[in-house]
Motif scaffolding. Structure first.
Motif, PDB file in Angstrom:
ATOM      1  N   ILE A  44      79.474   2.709  51.533  1.00 12.04           N
ATOM      2  CA  ILE A  44      78.855   0.463  52.980  1.00 12.04           C
ATOM      3  C   ILE A  44      78.161   0.441  53.211  1.00 12.04           C
ATOM      4  O   ILE A  44      77.822  -0.499  53.797  1.00 12.04           O
ATOM      5  CB  ILE A  44      80.202   0.675  53.859  1.00 12.04           C
ATOM      6  N   GLU A  89      80.780  11.211  59.526  1.00  8.56           N
ATOM      7  CA  GLU A  89      79.336  10.415  58.699  1.00  8.56           C
ATOM      8  C   GLU A  89      79.536  10.432  57.202  1.00  8.56           C
ATOM      9  O   GLU A  89      79.628  12.223  56.718  1.00  8.56           O
ATOM     10  CB  GLU A  89      78.104  10.275  59.150  1.00  8.56           C
ATOM     11  N   GLY A  90      79.294   9.934  56.053  1.00 15.54           N
ATOM     12  CA  GLY A  90      79.454  10.759  54.929  1.00 15.54           C
ATOM     13  C   GLY A  90      77.761  10.228  54.280  1.00 15.54           C
ATOM     14  O   GLY A  90      76.878   9.787  54.851  1.00 15.54           O
ATOM     15  N   CYS A  91      76.899  10.405  53.134  1.00 14.16           N
ATOM     16  CA  CYS A  91      75.909   9.454  52.241  1.00 14.16           C
ATOM     17  C   CYS A  91      76.500  10.265  50.764  1.00 14.16           C
ATOM     18  O   CYS A  91      76.518  11.186  50.654  1.00 14.16           O
ATOM     19  CB  CYS A  91      75.232  10.627  52.697  1.00 14.16           C
ATOM     20  N   SER A  93      74.055  10.325  48.907  1.00 20.17           N
ATOM     21  CA  SER A  93      73.142  11.172  48.062  1.00 20.17           C
ATOM     22  C   SER A  93      73.638  12.534  48.810  1.00 20.17           C
ATOM     23  O   SER A  93      72.393  13.743  48.436  1.00 20.17           O
ATOM     24  CB  SER A  93      71.484  11.694  48.819  1.00 20.17           C
ATOM     25  N   TYR A  98      80.872  15.226  54.131  1.00 18.78           N
ATOM     26  CA  TYR A  98      81.234  14.827  56.052  1.00 18.78           C
ATOM     27  C   TYR A  98      81.473  14.978  56.632  1.00 18.78           C
ATOM     28  O   TYR A  98      81.978  16.617  57.235  1.00 18.78           O
ATOM     29  CB  TYR A  98      82.840  13.855  55.619  1.00 18.78           C
ATOM     30  N   LEU A 126      80.796   1.292  63.520  1.00 17.21           N
ATOM     31  CA  LEU A 126      80.632   1.559  62.316  1.00 17.21           C
ATOM     32  C   LEU A 126      79.557   0.733  62.189  1.00 17.21           C
ATOM     33  O   LEU A 126      77.987   1.346  61.180  1.00 17.21           O
ATOM     34  CB  LEU A 126      81.366   1.236  61.581  1.00 17.21           C
ATOM     35  N   CYS A 130      76.094   2.553  60.693  1.00 16.15           N
ATOM     36  CA  CYS A 130      75.532   2.810  59.082  1.00 16.15           C
ATOM     37  C   CYS A 130      73.985   2.223  59.447  1.00 16.15           C
ATOM     38  O   CYS A 130      72.826   3.296  58.654  1.00 16.15           O
ATOM     39  CB  CYS A 130      76.487   1.794  58.651  1.00 16.15           C
ATOM     40  N   GLU A 134      70.794   4.209  57.763  1.00 18.04           N
ATOM     41  CA  GLU A 134      70.315   4.456  56.508  1.00 18.04           C
ATOM     42  C   GLU A 134      68.575   4.385  56.885  1.00 18.04           C
ATOM     43  O   GLU A 134      67.866   4.606  56.039  1.00 18.04           O
ATOM     44  CB  GLU A 134      70.818   2.178  56.285  1.00 18.04           C
ATOM     45  N   HIS A 137      67.796   7.208  56.418  1.00 13.15           N
ATOM     46  CA  HIS A 137      67.054   7.465  55.181  1.00 13.15           C
ATOM     47  C   HIS A 137      65.202   6.945  55.363  1.00 13.15           C
ATOM     48  O   HIS A 137      63.989   7.101  54.286  1.00 13.15           O
ATOM     49  CB  HIS A 137      68.018   6.228  54.128  1.00 13.15           C
TER      50      HIS A 137
HETATM   51  O1  LIG Z   1      74.159   7.187  52.047  1.00 14.69           O
HETATM   52  C1  LIG Z   1      74.698   6.630  52.616  1.00 14.69           C
HETATM   53  O2  LIG Z   1      74.103   5.624  53.225  1.00 14.69           O
HETATM   54  C2  LIG Z   1      75.922   5.380  52.463  1.00 14.69           C
HETATM   55  C3  LIG Z   1      76.891   6.082  53.980  1.00 14.69           C
HETATM   56  C4  LIG Z   1      76.620   4.627  54.746  1.00 14.69           C
HETATM   57  C5  LIG Z   1      77.486   5.668  55.896  1.00 14.69           C
HETATM   58  C6  LIG Z   1      79.111   5.601  56.252  1.00 14.69           C
HETATM   59  C7  LIG Z   1      79.541   6.249  57.602  1.00 14.69           C
HETATM   60  C8  LIG Z   1      78.736   6.554  58.500  1.00 14.69           C
HETATM   61  C9  LIG Z   1      77.357   6.581  58.332  1.00 14.69           C
HETATM   62  C10 LIG Z   1      76.558   5.786  57.207  1.00 14.69           C
HETATM   63  C11 LIG Z   1      78.028   5.144  52.890  1.00 14.69           C
HETATM   64  O3  LIG Z   1      78.446   4.606  52.166  1.00 14.69           O
HETATM   65  S1  LIG Z   1      79.031   7.422  52.444  1.00 14.69           S
HETATM   66  C12 LIG Z   1      80.671   6.549  52.372  1.00 14.69           C
HETATM   67  C13 LIG Z   1      81.752   5.728  52.903  1.00 14.69           C
HETATM   68  O4  LIG Z   1      81.537   4.301  52.242  1.00 14.69           O
HETATM   69  C14 LIG Z   1      81.881   6.204  54.063  1.00 14.69           C
HETATM   70  C15 LIG Z   1      81.746   7.105  55.043  1.00 14.69           C
HETATM   71  C16 LIG Z   1      81.921   7.695  56.170  1.00 14.69           C
HETATM   72  C17 LIG Z   1      82.762   6.766  56.446  1.00 14.69           C
HETATM   73  C18 LIG Z   1      82.694   5.245  55.528  1.00 14.69           C
HETATM   74  C19 LIG Z   1      81.990   5.275  54.589  1.00 14.69           C
END
Ligand SMILES: O=C(O)C[C@@H](Cc1ccccc1)C(=O)SCC(=O)c1ccccc1
Ligand SMILES: [Zn+2]
Length: 170
Positions: A44, A89-91, A93, A98, A126, A130, A134, A137
């Protein structure tokens, strides 16, 4: 074009991104490549640092049907509340990892969009989580940095495993 995403703990992910001086045609191409790469990776959000381009550029799309990509150039994020909330959260990279990170969940975003127009918004939930992920990063920070040493070790092992499986899949 799809761009390769750097994987944790690649040291290039620790590079501090520089401000964008001018939105050139090359930057516009990078923006569309980053949006394509983000969708392909089921993310996202995506920061230029993750595709080894160390400029202050973020793309995001929180819509269900991948219909609302947003571009933030030279973003500045200001927390508007003291209180922090945990969010899973996920990433891209750090694939398949999670975990909960605490962040303020209401922030002000000041940036330029892909046309060089000013963005000045207050966001929550969110979107706020998010954009802070970012922004980290762009400052060489990865969300696993907020987790325990043990979880960081587990994350490194997990990424190594996922990359091996992806290599086999070709
Ligand atoms: O690595 C990145 O920056 C992308 C990351 C952004 C993000 C998602 C969720 C919370 C904080 C930042 C992602 O898109 S992780 C994969 C994803 O789509 C997702 C993961 C957890 C919740 C919702 C979406
Ligand atoms: Zn990330």
């Amino acid at each position: 074009a799809l761009l390769p995403i750097l994987s944790y703990p690649d040291p290039r992910l620790r590079t501090i991104a520089k401000p964008v001086k001018e939105v050139t045609a090359e930057i516009k191409t990078l923006i569309s490549d980053m949006i394509e790469t983000m969708y392909d990776a089921q993310g996202i959000g995506l920061a230029a640092s993750q595709v080894d381009r160390h400029i202050q550029l973020i793309v995001m799309d929180l819509s269900e049907d991948k219909s609302a990509p947003r571009v933030f150039i030279n973003p500045k994020v200001t927390p508007l509340v003291e209180e922090k909330q945990p969010y899973e959260e996920g990433c891209l990279s750090v694939p398949d990892v999670y975990d909960k990170v605490e962040r303020p969940n209401k922030v002000r975003i000041e940036a330029l969009d892909e046309n060089g127009d000013v963005i000045d918004e207050v966001v929550e939930g969110l979107l706020a989580v998010c954009i802070q992920h970012e922004m980290d990063h762009l400052n060489g920070v990865i969300f696993v940095d907020y987790l325990s040493r043990l979880k960081q070790t587990r994350a490194r092992d997990k990424v190594r495993k996922v990359l091996k499986i992806r290599e086999k899949q070709g």
